[in-house]
Scaffold this motif. Sequence first.
Motif, mmCIF file in Angstrom:
data_model
loop_
_atom_site.group_PDB
_atom_site.id
_atom_site.type_symbol
_atom_site.label_atom_id
_atom_site.label_comp_id
_atom_site.label_asym_id
_atom_site.label_seq_id
_atom_site.Cartn_x
_atom_site.Cartn_y
_atom_site.Cartn_z
ATOM 1 N N HIS A 107 0.860 -1.195 0.000
ATOM 2 C CA HIS A 107 0.000 0.000 0.000
ATOM 3 C C HIS A 107 0.891 1.238 0.000
ATOM 4 C CE1 HIS A 107 -3.643 -2.259 1.154
ATOM 5 N NE2 HIS A 107 -2.784 -3.034 1.792
ATOM 6 N N PRO A 108 0.461 2.280 -0.675
ATOM 7 C CA PRO A 108 1.249 3.526 -0.592
ATOM 8 C C PRO A 108 1.088 4.130 0.798
ATOM 9 C CG PRO A 108 -0.759 3.888 -1.852
ATOM 10 C CD PRO A 108 -0.718 2.423 -1.516
ATOM 11 N N VAL A 109 2.110 4.857 1.237
ATOM 12 C CA VAL A 109 1.992 5.481 2.568
ATOM 13 C C VAL A 109 0.880 6.527 2.510
ATOM 14 C CG1 VAL A 109 4.402 5.107 3.191
ATOM 15 C CG2 VAL A 109 3.756 7.231 2.069
ATOM 16 N N PRO A 110 0.192 6.777 3.625
ATOM 17 C CA PRO A 110 -0.901 7.754 3.608
ATOM 18 C C PRO A 110 -0.414 9.140 3.158
ATOM 19 C CG PRO A 110 -0.891 6.531 5.657
ATOM 20 C CD PRO A 110 0.370 6.167 4.949
ATOM 21 N N ALA B 226 2.071 11.670 5.020
ATOM 22 C CA ALA B 226 2.840 10.957 6.063
ATOM 23 C C ALA B 226 4.308 11.382 6.037
ATOM 24 C CB ALA B 226 2.723 9.454 5.858
ATOM 25 N N ARG B 227 4.840 11.554 4.843
ATOM 26 C CA ARG B 227 6.251 11.937 4.711
ATOM 27 C C ARG B 227 6.479 13.299 5.368
ATOM 28 N NH1 ARG B 227 9.829 14.548 0.921
ATOM 29 N NH2 ARG B 227 11.503 13.167 0.235
ATOM 30 N N ARG C 66 4.639 14.745 7.614
ATOM 31 C CA ARG C 66 4.434 14.662 9.066
ATOM 32 C C ARG C 66 5.707 14.157 9.757
ATOM 33 N NH1 ARG C 66 -0.816 13.598 7.421
ATOM 34 N NH2 ARG C 66 -0.566 11.361 7.145
ATOM 35 N N LEU C 67 6.366 13.194 9.120
ATOM 36 C CA LEU C 67 7.617 12.682 9.699
ATOM 37 C C LEU C 67 8.682 13.782 9.708
ATOM 38 C CD1 LEU C 67 9.403 10.277 10.719
ATOM 39 C CD2 LEU C 67 10.052 9.952 8.324
#
Lengths: 132, 156
Positions: A59-62, A65-66, A68-69
């Motif tokens: 699955h692709p990351v939400p 998300a990138r 947010r990290l």
Amino acid sequence: MIENEHIPQEDLALYALQALSEEESEAVQLHLDQCASCRGELARLLGNTAVIGLSVQQHPVPLGARQRLLNRIAADAMATKQRVKQDARGQVFDFPRSTWIPWATAAVFAIVAIALGVENSLLNKELRDESS
Amino acid sequence: MADVFDRYGGVVYSVALRVLKDKEQAEDVMQDIFFQLWSKPDAFVQGRGSLGAWLLVIARNRAIDRFRRRRATESPDDVVLLSHTNLADESERNILMEKVRVILENLPPEQQKSLQPAYFEGLSHSEISMQTGEPLGTVKTRIRLALIGLRKALAA
């Protein structure tokens, strides 16, 4: 099994999957702490278990998300920087405080001593004047 | 860190999602893993194995811990694995994914029935034994045989 003999491979495989009970895991861990051979086998088993994770549907990351990290990392880096700055500032103030307090106390005592000396000599002079 | 995330974020998230079946929780696990990797890069020692494989183990273990509502059973520093699988390259990774799926599908059904709940649900051997009605020793042997079968098939 644990003290002198190697861990049976079944148990090591279950340990790699964290599928042993708590007591069993503790016993295996005790042995592993002393046995390089079993640690090596465990490392190989963990290498095998790792690839099982690849079998899942990907699955692709939400969305976001990138970012947010990266924001979390930036916020943490900033907080660490401020902490370091505050610590450094604290040290700057701490150092002189710890050095100037004894000196200041000594200076106050010296001033008081001088003042008392002056007062003493004035009183002596007054006494001499009165007696003459 | 952005590069590492771009390379492995998807596989880490997918494993966590498979275990937790909840997008929000899977992202939490993924975020924590990459954040920890950034704040404590020494946890992964290069030369021990591939970063991708290491991240997969950590992702699965963290997701299981959360799924079973227990605190982290180990520190990432404790996970030492030997793996020469190159997960950095996307095309190689895709080939390996397909290979692993085929290997797992071809395992004897009874081995699959023991391995899957242990790996994806974090069930202990005694729980699997109770669930399947198989003797404890049989479950243990099946899990071991499944892992050894996987190892042999990957090496072939």
